[in-house]
Write a protein that holds these residues in place. Structure first.
Motif, PDB file in Angstrom:
ATOM      1  N   GLY A  24      -7.176   0.233  -7.192  1.00  0.00           N
ATOM      2  CA  GLY A  24      -5.907   0.545  -6.536  1.00  0.00           C
ATOM      3  C   GLY A  24      -4.789   0.916  -7.494  1.00  0.00           C
ATOM      4  N   ALA A  27       2.495   2.590  -2.940  1.00  0.00           N
ATOM      5  CA  ALA A  27       1.686   1.657  -3.726  1.00  0.00           C
ATOM      6  C   ALA A  27       2.553   1.017  -4.808  1.00  0.00           C
ATOM      7  CB  ALA A  27       0.498   2.378  -4.343  1.00  0.00           C
ATOM      8  N   ARG A  38       0.818  -1.225   0.000  1.00  0.00           N
ATOM      9  CA  ARG A  38       0.000   0.000   0.000  1.00  0.00           C
ATOM     10  C   ARG A  38       0.846   1.267   0.000  1.00  0.00           C
ATOM     11  NH1 ARG A  38      -5.295  -0.532  -0.108  1.00  0.00           N
ATOM     12  NH2 ARG A  38      -6.253  -2.387   0.729  1.00  0.00           N
ATOM     13  N   TYR A  55      -9.997  -3.072  -9.437  1.00  0.00           N
ATOM     14  CA  TYR A  55     -10.574  -2.751  -8.135  1.00  0.00           C
ATOM     15  C   TYR A  55     -10.293  -1.322  -7.684  1.00  0.00           C
ATOM     16  CZ  TYR A  55     -11.758  -7.626  -7.793  1.00  0.00           C
ATOM     17  OH  TYR A  55     -12.311  -8.858  -8.037  1.00  0.00           O
ATOM     18  N   ASP A  92      -0.924 -10.270   1.005  1.00  0.00           N
ATOM     19  CA  ASP A  92      -0.295  -8.988   0.718  1.00  0.00           C
ATOM     20  C   ASP A  92      -0.949  -7.900   1.566  1.00  0.00           C
ATOM     21  OD1 ASP A  92      -2.678  -8.246  -0.599  1.00  0.00           O
ATOM     22  OD2 ASP A  92      -1.810  -8.409  -2.599  1.00  0.00           O
ATOM     23  N   GLU A  93      -0.538  -6.662   1.362  1.00  0.00           N
ATOM     24  CA  GLU A  93      -1.040  -5.566   2.188  1.00  0.00           C
ATOM     25  C   GLU A  93      -2.476  -5.179   1.862  1.00  0.00           C
ATOM     26  OE1 GLU A  93       1.891  -2.425   2.229  1.00  0.00           O
ATOM     27  OE2 GLU A  93       3.396  -3.764   3.097  1.00  0.00           O
ATOM     28  N   CYS A  94      -3.050  -5.797   0.826  1.00  0.00           N
ATOM     29  CA  CYS A  94      -4.474  -5.607   0.518  1.00  0.00           C
ATOM     30  C   CYS A  94      -5.301  -6.764   1.077  1.00  0.00           C
ATOM     31  CB  CYS A  94      -4.677  -5.496  -0.991  1.00  0.00           C
ATOM     32  SG  CYS A  94      -3.910  -4.025  -1.701  1.00  0.00           S
TER      33      CYS A  94
END
Length: 181
Positions: free
Chosen positions: A132, A81, A78, A130, A97-99
């Protein structure tokens, strides 16, 4: 429809995700999955990936995990990013992962062919994800990679293309293979 009459990307994304969730519980979904499962190996045989970038499927997405190629899963961070691929042996992922998406603890690698999940897509090869921007940033940094969007035909739509959007090489749905110009 004029640009002013088109829904914004986040509204369109929410609508397409809701449609996909509804589609995923129908018999048509099973047939669509079967059709993609039949078409994808022949396509990959033509592309001959040395390392295939796949993804961990989220609700209603096609599951590319069982393909018989050396594979890698994305790992998103994140801040800042960014996304990278990590080699994956096909076992149950040992990391998130960080998501919060399942990923691999394998070595960082750069796949030569990448399967990309699509919330929505256009005939011109652009994908709505999505929101990001992880895939778009990765694709911008790896312009020589062959990208295959995997989508359900009902996700075909139109949306304003933004400067960061990267066109996919191909898009495979349960109905057709789309090769944008």
């Amino acid at each position: 429809m004029t640009d002013a009459a088109k829904p914004d990307r986040s509204t369109l994304r929410r609508s397409l995700l809701a449609q996909r969730q509804a589609f995923a519980i129908t018999p048509a979904f099973q047939a669509a999955e079967h059709a993609v499962r039949q078409a994808l190996p022949a396509l990959l045989a033509q592309l001959e990936p040395e390392l295939l970038g796949v993804y961990w499927p989220l609700g209603g997405e096609f599951d590319p995990g069982a393909l018989a190629y050396p594979r890698a899963l994305p790992f998103a961070r994140r801040e800042p990013a960014a996304m990278q691929y990590r080699r994956w042996d096909g076992a149950a992922p040992a990391a998130r992962d960080e998501c919060g998406i399942s990923s691999s603890t394998g070595a960082v690698a750069v796949p030569d062919v990448v399967l990309v999940p699509c919330v929505g897509f256009t005939r011109e090869g652009f994908r709505l994800g999505y929101g990001g921007g992880f895939f778009d940033r990765w694709l911008a940094d790896h312009p020589g990679v062959t990208t295959v969007g995997l989508a359900w035909s009902g996700a075909e739509t139109q949306f304003p293309v933004e400067a960061h959007d990267r066109a996919l090489t191909l898009i495979l749905t349960e109905r057709e293979l789309i090769a944008p110009d």
